[in-house]
Design a protein around this motif. Structure first.
Motif, PDB file in Angstrom:
ATOM      1  N   VAL A 107      86.294  38.342  78.628  1.00  0.00           N
ATOM      2  CA  VAL A 107      86.206  38.643  77.191  1.00  0.00           C
ATOM      3  C   VAL A 107      84.951  39.461  76.911  1.00  0.00           C
ATOM      4  CG1 VAL A 107      85.910  37.631  74.902  1.00  0.00           C
ATOM      5  CG2 VAL A 107      87.550  36.632  76.496  1.00  0.00           C
ATOM      6  N   LEU A 108      83.825  39.016  77.510  1.00  0.00           N
ATOM      7  CA  LEU A 108      82.576  39.744  77.318  1.00  0.00           C
ATOM      8  C   LEU A 108      82.695  41.175  77.825  1.00  0.00           C
ATOM      9  CD1 LEU A 108      79.618  39.669  76.455  1.00  0.00           C
ATOM     10  CD2 LEU A 108      79.043  38.836  78.728  1.00  0.00           C
ATOM     11  N   GLU A 109      83.356  41.328  78.976  1.00  0.00           N
ATOM     12  CA  GLU A 109      83.551  42.662  79.522  1.00  0.00           C
ATOM     13  C   GLU A 109      84.395  43.517  78.583  1.00  0.00           C
ATOM     14  OE1 GLU A 109      83.232  45.856  82.084  1.00  0.00           O
ATOM     15  OE2 GLU A 109      82.148  43.940  82.057  1.00  0.00           O
ATOM     16  N   GLY A 110      85.419  42.876  77.983  1.00  0.00           N
ATOM     17  CA  GLY A 110      86.245  43.600  77.020  1.00  0.00           C
ATOM     18  C   GLY A 110      85.452  44.029  75.803  1.00  0.00           C
ATOM     19  N   ILE A 111      84.609  43.120  75.312  1.00  0.00           N
ATOM     20  CA  ILE A 111      83.761  43.465  74.168  1.00  0.00           C
ATOM     21  C   ILE A 111      82.819  44.604  74.538  1.00  0.00           C
ATOM     22  CG2 ILE A 111      81.911  42.609  72.675  1.00  0.00           C
ATOM     23  CD1 ILE A 111      83.254  39.854  72.821  1.00  0.00           C
ATOM     24  N   PHE A 112      82.231  44.498  75.729  1.00  0.00           N
ATOM     25  CA  PHE A 112      81.268  45.513  76.172  1.00  0.00           C
ATOM     26  C   PHE A 112      81.942  46.874  76.273  1.00  0.00           C
ATOM     27  CE2 PHE A 112      76.940  45.295  77.631  1.00  0.00           C
ATOM     28  CZ  PHE A 112      76.726  46.521  78.240  1.00  0.00           C
ATOM     29  N   ALA A 113      83.195  46.862  76.752  1.00  0.00           N
ATOM     30  CA  ALA A 113      83.883  48.133  76.963  1.00  0.00           C
ATOM     31  C   ALA A 113      84.391  48.743  75.663  1.00  0.00           C
ATOM     32  CB  ALA A 113      85.041  47.931  77.934  1.00  0.00           C
ATOM     33  N   SER A 114      84.844  47.897  74.722  1.00  0.00           N
ATOM     34  CA  SER A 114      85.514  48.417  73.529  1.00  0.00           C
ATOM     35  C   SER A 114      84.656  48.384  72.266  1.00  0.00           C
ATOM     36  CB  SER A 114      86.806  47.628  73.279  1.00  0.00           C
ATOM     37  OG  SER A 114      86.519  46.257  73.060  1.00  0.00           O
ATOM     38  N   ALA A 115      83.451  47.842  72.336  1.00  0.00           N
ATOM     39  CA  ALA A 115      82.607  47.753  71.145  1.00  0.00           C
ATOM     40  C   ALA A 115      82.337  49.145  70.584  1.00  0.00           C
ATOM     41  CB  ALA A 115      81.292  47.061  71.475  1.00  0.00           C
ATOM     42  N   PRO A 116      82.437  49.302  69.244  1.00  0.00           N
ATOM     43  CA  PRO A 116      82.190  50.620  68.647  1.00  0.00           C
ATOM     44  C   PRO A 116      80.715  50.965  68.503  1.00  0.00           C
ATOM     45  CG  PRO A 116      82.742  49.035  66.949  1.00  0.00           C
ATOM     46  CD  PRO A 116      82.864  48.298  68.251  1.00  0.00           C
ATOM     47  N   VAL A 117      79.837  50.068  68.952  1.00  0.00           N
ATOM     48  CA  VAL A 117      78.396  50.326  68.912  1.00  0.00           C
ATOM     49  C   VAL A 117      77.881  50.419  70.340  1.00  0.00           C
ATOM     50  CG1 VAL A 117      78.110  49.160  66.710  1.00  0.00           C
ATOM     51  CG2 VAL A 117      77.840  47.854  68.821  1.00  0.00           C
ATOM     52  N   GLY A 118      76.700  51.009  70.500  1.00  0.00           N
ATOM     53  CA  GLY A 118      76.117  51.146  71.827  1.00  0.00           C
ATOM     54  C   GLY A 118      75.537  49.832  72.324  1.00  0.00           C
ATOM     55  N   LEU A 119      75.818  49.497  73.592  1.00  0.00           N
ATOM     56  CA  LEU A 119      75.306  48.283  74.222  1.00  0.00           C
ATOM     57  C   LEU A 119      74.704  48.633  75.577  1.00  0.00           C
ATOM     58  CD1 LEU A 119      78.336  45.884  73.551  1.00  0.00           C
ATOM     59  CD2 LEU A 119      76.211  46.010  72.241  1.00  0.00           C
ATOM     60  N   ALA A 120      73.580  47.964  75.908  1.00  0.00           N
ATOM     61  CA  ALA A 120      72.947  48.201  77.207  1.00  0.00           C
ATOM     62  C   ALA A 120      72.229  46.938  77.645  1.00  0.00           C
ATOM     63  CB  ALA A 120      71.969  49.369  77.140  1.00  0.00           C
ATOM     64  N   LEU A 121      72.068  46.788  78.958  1.00  0.00           N
ATOM     65  CA  LEU A 121      71.295  45.700  79.559  1.00  0.00           C
ATOM     66  C   LEU A 121      70.282  46.317  80.510  1.00  0.00           C
ATOM     67  CD1 LEU A 121      74.163  43.195  80.489  1.00  0.00           C
ATOM     68  CD2 LEU A 121      72.688  43.105  78.486  1.00  0.00           C
ATOM     69  N   VAL A 122      69.020  45.863  80.429  1.00  0.00           N
ATOM     70  CA  VAL A 122      67.995  46.311  81.361  1.00  0.00           C
ATOM     71  C   VAL A 122      67.332  45.083  81.973  1.00  0.00           C
ATOM     72  CG1 VAL A 122      67.567  48.415  80.043  1.00  0.00           C
ATOM     73  CG2 VAL A 122      66.106  46.423  79.685  1.00  0.00           C
ATOM     74  N   ASP A 123      66.800  45.223  83.221  1.00  0.00           N
ATOM     75  CA  ASP A 123      66.123  44.106  83.868  1.00  0.00           C
ATOM     76  C   ASP A 123      64.641  44.134  83.512  1.00  0.00           C
ATOM     77  OD1 ASP A 123      64.959  46.099  85.405  1.00  0.00           O
ATOM     78  OD2 ASP A 123      66.188  45.713  87.164  1.00  0.00           O
ATOM     79  N   ARG A 124      63.858  43.283  84.161  1.00  0.00           N
ATOM     80  CA  ARG A 124      62.446  43.149  83.823  1.00  0.00           C
ATOM     81  C   ARG A 124      61.643  44.401  84.174  1.00  0.00           C
ATOM     82  NH1 ARG A 124      60.837  38.326  82.091  1.00  0.00           N
ATOM     83  NH2 ARG A 124      58.680  38.936  82.487  1.00  0.00           N
ATOM     84  N   GLU A 125      62.166  45.231  85.059  1.00  0.00           N
ATOM     85  CA  GLU A 125      61.507  46.486  85.386  1.00  0.00           C
ATOM     86  C   GLU A 125      62.017  47.629  84.522  1.00  0.00           C
ATOM     87  OE1 GLU A 125      62.100  47.083  89.532  1.00  0.00           O
ATOM     88  OE2 GLU A 125      60.753  45.448  90.123  1.00  0.00           O
ATOM     89  N   LEU A 126      62.780  47.296  83.503  1.00  0.00           N
ATOM     90  CA  LEU A 126      63.362  48.263  82.566  1.00  0.00           C
ATOM     91  C   LEU A 126      64.316  49.213  83.273  1.00  0.00           C
ATOM     92  CD1 LEU A 126      60.443  49.113  80.110  1.00  0.00           C
ATOM     93  CD2 LEU A 126      61.938  47.134  80.191  1.00  0.00           C
TER      94      LEU A 126
END
Length: 606
Positions: free
Chosen positions: A256-275
């Motif tokens: 479900v989260l993957e579906g939201i991430f793929a189809s969300a109409p807004v920009g989404l990103a994840l970065v680690d502690r090293e950016l």
């Protein structure tokens, strides 16, 4: 260098080959496993080093390697008799090589024999210790409530514990002495993990761990199987259904989260502690003009150097505080040109509660910012136009009023001219009031409120003065005033007169001409005074009623009456708010229309 040590190193591969051949001759298919063959050259080298060391730091290396061999053979299910045989055959081969080599003394051969005996002893001790460790692990599993059963080399049940009975639903008497595959024939189908894994343990004498589902019992089992002495196997398993169901729910949630991430109409990103980017969805990639797969593993500064100075501090703030950073507007280059974005950043924690990722939500607000700028320019132009027009009109209107008043003071002015001059003064006064309203509108729009200068005053006195003025202007229209309680307070009397005048003028304009306008002044409350102005007439529609206190709105239209520009009620509400009060309106066919202003007794000026 010891001649025997040199011979062992030079003929190492030959020693390994001879030993493997003899073991297979004696044991057939139970010959040495590849792991032992791979490590035996290391053992021969260690024997050579031990011969040279003779009590030095390397002397014990051969015994250590032999101990590892013994433990390994125990894990593989090799019995002690076979282990002794393997080391006896190794001693034979090594002694033969020593005798075949030139320059080897008897002392070296005896020393080598002692090393081999010591190695065999180390292997036997390690074999025994590992076997005891297996038994301890088995005991632990039994104590923890695992199901357990033991099968002999012919797949017959030898031992069964109570948890096995409970999970399988079969009593000991139904299984002991019987063949496992006869009791559960459905497990013999090709590809069944129980069939494949149990046979691997039985045939290859290696331990195995696996998870498997058994449909008839709707049971997931976590299985551990070991080879045991006598050629059989021991099996421990526990009900893994809760864990598997939790894993399935987690997988579904991740989908479900993957579906939201793929189809969300807004920009989404994840970065680690090293950016470094861990993930970026298509929406954000499209805004930035990149491909999601091209940014993964790269730092923010590497991918978007122009934005690093703006975005890096937001990510680092979340990492440092563990708190989200919300609703930050920033300009950003886009594929379509310069743009504006609204960004929020939030922490993602691991099982220990530590922030290990930062999530970002980015919304494109470029259109909104353009609309806001257009609206700002329009309002600025409106305020400038109103301000300029109001100020430029005040001076000529003042001159008109002064001239008209001067003419009206002359006693010899003919009646015909007197009426004309009176109309000029009345029109100039209306224009002056409109200018004042426009200036008030400008102040309210620019500052959000109207300036007031409060001082002690009686609201009744102010309202009665306004009523007297309107009596003269409205002819024979009736205005009734009712007073109750103390009407004293701290207010701006000029602003209250303006408020009362606007309300009464509105009531006279839109009320029935044959019915009186009623003014109610209520000072019975200790902390506030209420002014109500009522008139009878057609009710105001609910849609319009909700907009009455907005600029340019009028209460209605009465045939034959003059119309204003719709600022009077807006100014009423602003004057009330400037005193810390409020204004509201009600309108029904039965009770007519009423405007109510509530004023706290003591207003703060500004």
């Amino acid at each position: 260098m010891s001649p025997l040590a040199e011979a062992l190193r030079n003929r190492r591969n030959e020693i390994v080959r001879r030993w493997a051949e003899r073991v297979r001759e004696r044991l057939g298919e139970a010959g040495p496993a590849p792991a032992l063959l791979d490590s035996l050259p290391q053992y021969v080298d260690a024997l050579a080093a031990a011969l040279e060391a003779r009590g030095g730091p390397d002397a014990g290396e051969a015994a250590r390697i032999a101990a590892e061999h013994g433990a390994q053979r125990s894990v593989l299910g090799i019995e002690v008799d076979q282990l002794v045989l393997e080391y006896r055959l190794l001693r034979q081969v090594v002694v033969e090589v020593a005798r075949e080599s030139t320059g080897v003394g008897a002392d070296d051969v005896l020393a080598l024999s002692d090393l081999l005996i010591e190695g065999a002893a180390s292997a036997l001790r390690a074999w025994s210790e590992e076997r005891q460790a297996v038994l301890r692990r088995a005991s632990t599993l039994l104590d923890l409530g695992d199901a357990f059963f033991e099968l002999d080399r012919d797949w017959r049940f030898v031992r069964v514990n109570s948890n096995q009975e409970r999970l399988s639903g079969k009593k000991r008497g139904e299984t002991l002495g019987r063949n496992f595959w006869e009791i559960w024939p459905d497990l013999t189908r090709a590809g069944n993990p129980y069939w494949e894994e149990y046979h691997r343990v039985m045939d290859e004498r290696v331990p195995r761990e696996f998870d498997a589902y058994y449909a008839p019992l709707d049971l997931w089992a976590a299985v551990t199987a070991y080879p045991i002495e006598g050629g059989g196997i021991a099996v421990f398993f526990r009900d893994a259904s809760p864990r598997k169901r939790a894993e399935r729910r987690l997988a579904e949630a991740l989908a479900v989260l993957e579906g939201i991430f793929a189809s969300a109409p807004v920009g989404l990103a994840l970065v680690d502690r090293e950016l470094r980017y861990v993930r970026m969805n298509d929406a954000l990639a499209a805004l930035r003009g990149v491909r999601p797969e091209d940014v993964v593993g790269r730092t923010l500064r590497e991918v978007f150097p122009a934005l690093a100075a703006v975005l890096e501090p937001r990510y680092r703030q979340v990492l440092a505080t563990g708190e989200p950073v919300l609703d930050v507007e920033f300009s950003s280059p886009m594929t379509s040109g310069p743009g504006w974005h609204l960004g929020s950043w939030f922490p993602i924690r691991d099982a220990a509660g530590e922030v290990f990722l930062v999530g970002a939500v980015v919304v494109d607000i470029t259109r909104r910012k353009h609309d806001e700028e257009e609206l700002r320019r329009a309002r600025e132009f409106e305020q400038q136009l109103i301000g300029i027009a109001s100020h430029d009109l005040r001076n000529p209107l003042g001159a008109v009023l002064f001239g008209a008043s001067t003419l009206l003071s002359k006693e010899d002015l003919p009646d015909r001219h007197l009426r004309a001059v009176a109309r000029i003064r009345s029109a100039a006064e209306r224009a002056t009031r409109l200018i004042h309203d426009l200036l008030d509108l400008t102040r309210a729009r620019l500052t959000g409120s109207l300036p007031v200068q409060p001082r002690p005053v009686d609201l009744g006195t102010v309202v009665e003065g306004v009523v007297d003025e309107l009596h003269g202007a409205s002819g024979d229209r009736a205005i009734e005033v009712q007073r109750r309680g103390s009407l004293e307070g701290t207010w701006d009397p000029d602003r209250l007169a303006q408020l009362a005048s606007n309300l009464l003028a509105n009531a006279l304009k839109y009320g029935r001409p044959d019915r009186p306008v009623r003014v109610e002044l209520d000072g019975s409350a200790p902390d506030a005074v209420t002014l109500r102005v009522r008139n009878e007439g057609d009710p105001i529609s609910p849609e319009l009623l909700g907009r009455l206190f907005q600029p340019w709105e009028r209460a209605g239209q009465q045939a034959g009456t003059a119309q204003g520009v719709g600022l009077g009620l807006f100014i009423v509400e602003r004057i009330a708010a400037a005193h810390g009060g409020s204004a509201r309106a009600t309108s029904t066919a039965e009770d007519g229309t009423a405007f109510e202003v509530r004023l706290p007794r003591h207003a703060s000026g500004g």
